[in-house]
Design an enzyme around this catalytic site. Structure first.
Site, short mmCIF file in Angstrom:
data_model
loop_
_atom_site.label_atom_id
_atom_site.label_comp_id
_atom_site.label_asym_id
_atom_site.label_seq_id
_atom_site.Cartn_x
_atom_site.Cartn_y
_atom_site.Cartn_z
N LYS A 1 0.59 -16.40 22.35
CA LYS A 1 -0.40 -17.34 22.93
C LYS A 1 0.32 -18.43 23.72
CE LYS A 1 -0.43 -19.91 18.56
NZ LYS A 1 -1.10 -20.06 17.27
N ARG B 1 -11.16 -24.82 9.69
CA ARG B 1 -11.09 -24.80 11.13
C ARG B 1 -11.86 -23.56 11.56
NH1 ARG B 1 -5.12 -24.36 13.78
NH2 ARG B 1 -5.54 -22.24 13.14
N HIS C 1 -5.16 -18.09 7.67
CA HIS C 1 -4.05 -18.88 8.22
C HIS C 1 -3.79 -20.04 7.27
CE1 HIS C 1 -1.31 -19.94 11.37
NE2 HIS C 1 -1.88 -21.10 11.65
N ARG D 1 2.52 -12.39 11.38
CA ARG D 1 2.20 -12.99 12.68
C ARG D 1 3.18 -14.11 13.06
NH1 ARG D 1 -2.82 -13.91 9.95
NH2 ARG D 1 -2.36 -16.12 10.22
N TYR E 1 9.94 -47.59 37.25
CA TYR E 1 8.70 -48.37 37.10
C TYR E 1 8.80 -49.33 35.91
CZ TYR E 1 6.20 -44.95 40.05
OH TYR E 1 5.77 -44.14 41.07
N CYS F 1 9.34 -40.72 35.12
CA CYS F 1 8.25 -40.66 36.10
C CYS F 1 7.67 -39.25 36.11
CB CYS F 1 8.77 -41.03 37.48
SG CYS F 1 9.64 -42.62 37.51
N ASP G 1 7.97 -36.96 38.32
CA ASP G 1 8.83 -35.93 38.92
C ASP G 1 10.32 -36.21 38.82
OD1 ASP G 1 6.35 -34.82 40.05
OD2 ASP G 1 6.44 -36.64 41.28
C1 LIG Z 1 -0.14 -19.71 16.28
C2 LIG Z 1 -0.51 -18.82 15.15
C3 LIG Z 1 0.48 -18.16 14.40
C4 LIG Z 1 1.96 -18.38 14.59
O1 LIG Z 1 2.39 -19.51 13.90
P1 LIG Z 1 3.96 -19.94 13.88
O2 LIG Z 1 4.02 -21.12 13.02
O3 LIG Z 1 4.30 -20.24 15.31
O4 LIG Z 1 4.71 -18.77 13.39
C5 LIG Z 1 0.06 -17.27 13.44
N1 LIG Z 1 -1.26 -17.06 13.20
C6 LIG Z 1 -2.22 -17.69 13.88
C7 LIG Z 1 -3.64 -17.44 13.56
C8 LIG Z 1 -1.88 -18.61 14.87
O5 LIG Z 1 -2.85 -19.24 15.52
#
Ligand SMILES: *Cc1c(COP(=O)(O)O)cnc(C)c1O
Length: 397
Positions: free
Chosen positions: A46, A144, A173, A225, A269, A316, A318
């Site tokens: 992602k 969530r 998660h 994951r 700045y 800044c 850039d």
């Molecule tokens: C982003 C995400 C992960 C990965 O988490 P890390 O801490 O980067 O390994 C796993 N599962 C879900 C649902 C996520 O949104």
């Protein structure tokens, strides 16, 4: 063409993110080994693979043994398909019912959270003569995204009856897997198992993010994951460094101008930094529009000739200025390292994050498309991607 394939220095914009694809392959292999032979690996790509370049990372991860990809929204899945990526892709975040068509047309797997979405995907799948794999997310304490544990079984049984859908996975998660105290994570895991055990016909259970793989390999189940660990960075200072990860990304620039200041002269700045003695400063041609957080004004540090040069004055949009008074022989176009190694010196993404009051994840995701990506493999440039061109030397003739 800005760059020839090979070991020549980068001659595009003098600010670039170098992505070491061998490091990503190494991390995938190590994570797979650690998770165990029976466990599949879903590479979380992602947010443009945490800024590392979604398509290149996806291909590299697949070659190294990843069996699945994970993205946050349907468009990220579509982007990978348009880049020619064939692996199964799970959209892990919210998909609006009107996005069902993207899921079906591009062969994505969706996380279903409402009957409305389930019906929309099923309807299109039947129309097109397809079976769409879907997953169900159990909210075990993040509060969530997902369904409450008591909603899951009835919802799963409903989806099971719909033609055109196949419930392939169930997952959750964790909120604090990256903290030393695993009590809440174990509690979430038990809650998850309580639900998953009542749905034994769902074949893939997955709960483990990077921290869980590293610290609680017993929770790897049928699939894991990992995200941040693919990129060679540990999720926090509290997790076990049980496997050796290699950081994949370095962020580099070049000195754009050198000049000398008299005591009493100020920089940038707001005149927030004033030289208290004669000083030599170097201009670095990147700024907060390139992901260099503005809060690093008078705080950040870069490497030049392997030595640390502190940021002077405000960052800044850039450009920003660093002090090189203590580094002899600095010249225009010398390399500046913002993240990564140089001549024995190192600035890690974690260090930058700590200084900026955030986490490495946000530092990586904040590197925008304006910053060229230079992908290397076996020490050679394999592909480059800038705002204006995209060259893949592995396919170019
Ligand atoms: C982003 C995400 C992960 C990965 O988490 P890390 O801490 O980067 O390994 C796993 N599962 C879900 C649902 C996520 O949104």
């Amino acid at each position: 063409m800005t760059q020839q394939r090979g070991k020549d220095p980068w001659r595009g914009r003098p600010l670039w993110a170098e992505i070491d694809l061998d490091a990503i392959a190494h991390n995938v292999r190590e994570l797979k080994k650690h998770a165990g032979a029976r466990t599949a690996l879903l590479a979380v790509v992602k947010a443009n693979a945490y800024g590392h370049g979604a398509a290149m990372v996806a291909r590299t991860a697949a070659e190294a043994g990843a069996q699945y990809l994970g993205v946050a929204c349907a468009d990220e899945g579509v982007q990978l398909r348009l880049a020619g990526v064939n692996l199964p892709i799970l959209v892990m975040g919210y998909v609006a019912p009107w996005e069902a068509e993207k899921i079906v047309t591009h062969g994505l797997a969706a996380t279903l959270n409402t009957r409305q979405l389930a019906l929309a995907v099923a309807g299109l799948a039947v129309q097109q003569g397809l079976t769409v794999p879907v997953h169900i997310k159990v909210d075990t304490g993040m509060n969530r995204f997902g369904l409450s544990p008591r909603e899951v079984a009835p919802f799963a049984e409903f989806v099971r009856t719909l033609p055109g859908l196949k419930v392939e996975g169930i997952y959750t998660h964790f909120a604090v897997a990256d903290e030393a105290d695993k009590t809440f994570t174990r509690h979430q895991f038990q809650k998850f198992l309580g639900v998953a055990d009542s749905l034994p016909w769902i074949s893939i259970r997955h709960v483990a993010n990077s921290a869980t793989i590293l610290d609680m390999p017993e929770m790897c189940l049928e699939m894991v994951r990992p995200g941040i660990s693919l990129y060679g960075v540990y999720p926090s200072g509290q997790v076990n460094r049980s496997i050796q990860l290699k950081p994949a990304l370095s962020l580099r620039s070049r000195v754009a101008r050198l000049h000398d200041l008299a005591a009493g002269e100020s920089v940038s700045y707001g005149r927030t930094w004033v030289a208290d003695k004669p000083s030599r400063v170097a201009l670095v041609p990147c700024g907060y529009a390139d992901g260099i957080h503005r809060c690093l004004s008078n705080k950040g540090v870069v490497l030049i000739h392997g030595q640390r040069a502190p940021v002077r004055g405000r960052i800044c949009m850039d450009q920003f200025v660093v002090d090189v008074s203590h580094i002899p022989g600095v010249r225009a176009n010398d390399e500046v390292v913002l993240i990564g190694r140089q001549h024995g010196g190192e600035i890690t993404a974690e260090e930058v994050a700590e200084l900026a009051g955030t986490i490495s994840y946000e530092i990586f995701c904040g590197i925008p498309p304006r910053v060229p990506r230079v992908y290397t493999k076996d020490g050679y440039v394999l592909a480059v991607e800038t705002l204006v061109e995209k060259i893949d030397y592995s396919t170019a003739t």
